[in-house]
Design an enzyme around this catalytic site. Structure first.
Site, PDB file in Angstrom:
ATOM      1  N   GLN A  51       2.953  -0.700   7.747  1.00 26.60           N
ATOM      2  CA  GLN A  51       1.655  -0.833   7.073  1.00 26.60           C
ATOM      3  C   GLN A  51       0.532  -0.135   7.837  1.00 26.60           C
ATOM      4  O   GLN A  51      -0.530   0.118   7.286  1.00 26.60           O
ATOM      5  CB  GLN A  51       1.286  -2.314   6.905  1.00 26.60           C
ATOM      6  CG  GLN A  51       2.204  -3.051   5.940  1.00 26.60           C
ATOM      7  CD  GLN A  51       1.781  -4.497   5.813  1.00 26.60           C
ATOM      8  OE1 GLN A  51       2.191  -5.331   6.602  1.00 26.60           O
ATOM      9  NE2 GLN A  51       0.938  -4.795   4.841  1.00 26.60           N
ATOM     10  N   CYS A  94      -0.558  -9.448   0.166  1.00 23.92           N
ATOM     11  CA  CYS A  94      -0.182  -8.453   1.164  1.00 23.92           C
ATOM     12  C   CYS A  94      -1.395  -7.588   1.454  1.00 23.92           C
ATOM     13  O   CYS A  94      -2.110  -7.194   0.532  1.00 23.92           O
ATOM     14  CB  CYS A  94       0.956  -7.600   0.601  1.00 23.92           C
ATOM     15  SG  CYS A  94       1.531  -6.332   1.741  1.00 23.92           S
ATOM     16  N   LEU A  95      -1.614  -7.292   2.729  1.00 25.95           N
ATOM     17  CA  LEU A  95      -2.769  -6.466   3.090  1.00 25.95           C
ATOM     18  C   LEU A  95      -2.646  -5.052   2.513  1.00 25.95           C
ATOM     19  O   LEU A  95      -3.641  -4.351   2.395  1.00 25.95           O
ATOM     20  CB  LEU A  95      -2.936  -6.416   4.616  1.00 25.95           C
ATOM     21  CG  LEU A  95      -3.307  -7.770   5.259  1.00 25.95           C
ATOM     22  CD1 LEU A  95      -3.310  -7.635   6.779  1.00 25.95           C
ATOM     23  CD2 LEU A  95      -4.640  -8.285   4.756  1.00 25.95           C
ATOM     24  N   HIS A 136       8.859 -11.758   4.253  1.00 29.16           N
ATOM     25  CA  HIS A 136       7.989 -10.754   3.646  1.00 29.16           C
ATOM     26  C   HIS A 136       7.798  -9.574   4.617  1.00 29.16           C
ATOM     27  O   HIS A 136       7.891  -8.412   4.209  1.00 29.16           O
ATOM     28  CB  HIS A 136       6.646 -11.428   3.307  1.00 29.16           C
ATOM     29  CG  HIS A 136       5.556 -10.531   2.819  1.00 29.16           C
ATOM     30  ND1 HIS A 136       4.924 -10.697   1.607  1.00 29.16           N
ATOM     31  CD2 HIS A 136       4.946  -9.459   3.408  1.00 29.16           C
ATOM     32  CE1 HIS A 136       3.994  -9.750   1.465  1.00 29.16           C
ATOM     33  NE2 HIS A 136       3.983  -8.991   2.549  1.00 29.16           N
ATOM     34  N   GLU A 137       7.553  -9.886   5.894  1.00 32.63           N
ATOM     35  CA  GLU A 137       7.302  -8.812   6.866  1.00 32.63           C
ATOM     36  C   GLU A 137       8.577  -8.012   7.157  1.00 32.63           C
ATOM     37  O   GLU A 137       8.527  -6.793   7.310  1.00 32.63           O
ATOM     38  CB  GLU A 137       6.708  -9.365   8.168  1.00 32.63           C
ATOM     39  CG  GLU A 137       5.393 -10.121   8.017  1.00 32.63           C
ATOM     40  CD  GLU A 137       4.352  -9.413   7.172  1.00 32.63           C
ATOM     41  OE1 GLU A 137       4.337  -8.172   7.133  1.00 32.63           O
ATOM     42  OE2 GLU A 137       3.557 -10.126   6.523  1.00 32.63           O
ATOM     43  N   HIS A 140       9.118  -5.368   4.655  1.00 34.77           N
ATOM     44  CA  HIS A 140       8.341  -4.137   4.868  1.00 34.77           C
ATOM     45  C   HIS A 140       9.111  -3.130   5.724  1.00 34.77           C
ATOM     46  O   HIS A 140       8.959  -1.922   5.558  1.00 34.77           O
ATOM     47  CB  HIS A 140       7.032  -4.449   5.609  1.00 34.77           C
ATOM     48  CG  HIS A 140       5.903  -4.888   4.725  1.00 34.77           C
ATOM     49  ND1 HIS A 140       5.373  -4.095   3.742  1.00 34.77           N
ATOM     50  CD2 HIS A 140       5.177  -6.037   4.694  1.00 34.77           C
ATOM     51  CE1 HIS A 140       4.378  -4.730   3.139  1.00 34.77           C
ATOM     52  NE2 HIS A 140       4.229  -5.918   3.698  1.00 34.77           N
TER      53      HIS A 140
HETATM   54 NI    NI Z   1       2.818  -7.414   3.235  1.00 39.27          NI
END
Ligand code: NI
Length: 174
Positions: A51, A94-95, A136-137, A140
């Site tokens: 990210q 999510c950012l 979730h992470e 990614h």
């Molecule tokens: Ni996220």
């Protein structure tokens, strides 16, 4: 420490497979610290290295609730080694998908193996919000966003709106 720009979806840098960290050295520790600062600054509870444009298997999280002491976590090469049959549903954000949320089903509990900031191999059992956040992470790191777990109709709607917002310069993009 430095705050890093967060990449907003859709973006090919969010769709790759991140590389394993060989050793948690000073460079990786600096990345972890910068990611934590970036996450706190953005009021997030988790962040993965892709990210911020770094294709390494590093994640950070802090699921402490308001009023609780902060509980920063940083993991390299996190890997789910066990998951419960019980499933829970959490509303995820999510950012990299700012202002969008959706309910996602995931195993309620997981056991995760990782390297900590001292390069020590650790295992933790997580449930509830922490389990959701870590899964979730980790997603990614394999190019998976939470919208990949919802219907294509909803996913396409969200990604279309983000594309439009980016084009109009509404969103700060990395
Ligand atoms: Ni996220």
């Amino acid at each position: 420490m430095a705050r890093l720009p967060i990449i907003v979806a859709p973006d090919p840098r969010l769709k790759g497979t991140a590389e394993a960290v060989h050793t948690v050295d000073d460079d990786v520790r600096k990345l972890m610290d910068d990611m934590l600062e970036t996450m706190y600054d953005a009021n997030g509870i988790g962040l993965a290295a892709p990210q911020v444009g770094v294709q390494k298997r590093v994640i950070v999280a802090d699921v402490a609730r308001q009023g609780e002491d902060s509980a920063p976590m940083a993991m390299a090469n996190p890997e789910v080694v066990w998951e419960s049959d019980d499933i829970s549903v959490h509303e995820e954000g999510c950012l990299s998908l700012p202002e969008y949320f959706a309910e996602v089903e995931r195993p309620d509990q997981v056991r995760v193996r990782y390297l900590d900031r001292d390069n020590k191999s650790c295992e933790i059992e997580a449930d509830d919000l922490l389990a959701t956040c870590i899964q979730h992470e980790i997603d990614h790191l394999d190019g998976i966003l939470f919208v990949d777990h919802v219907s294509s109709l909803k996913r396409n709607m969200i990604l279309r709106k983000l594309t439009k917002a980016k084009r109009q310069g509404v969103l700060e993009t990395a």
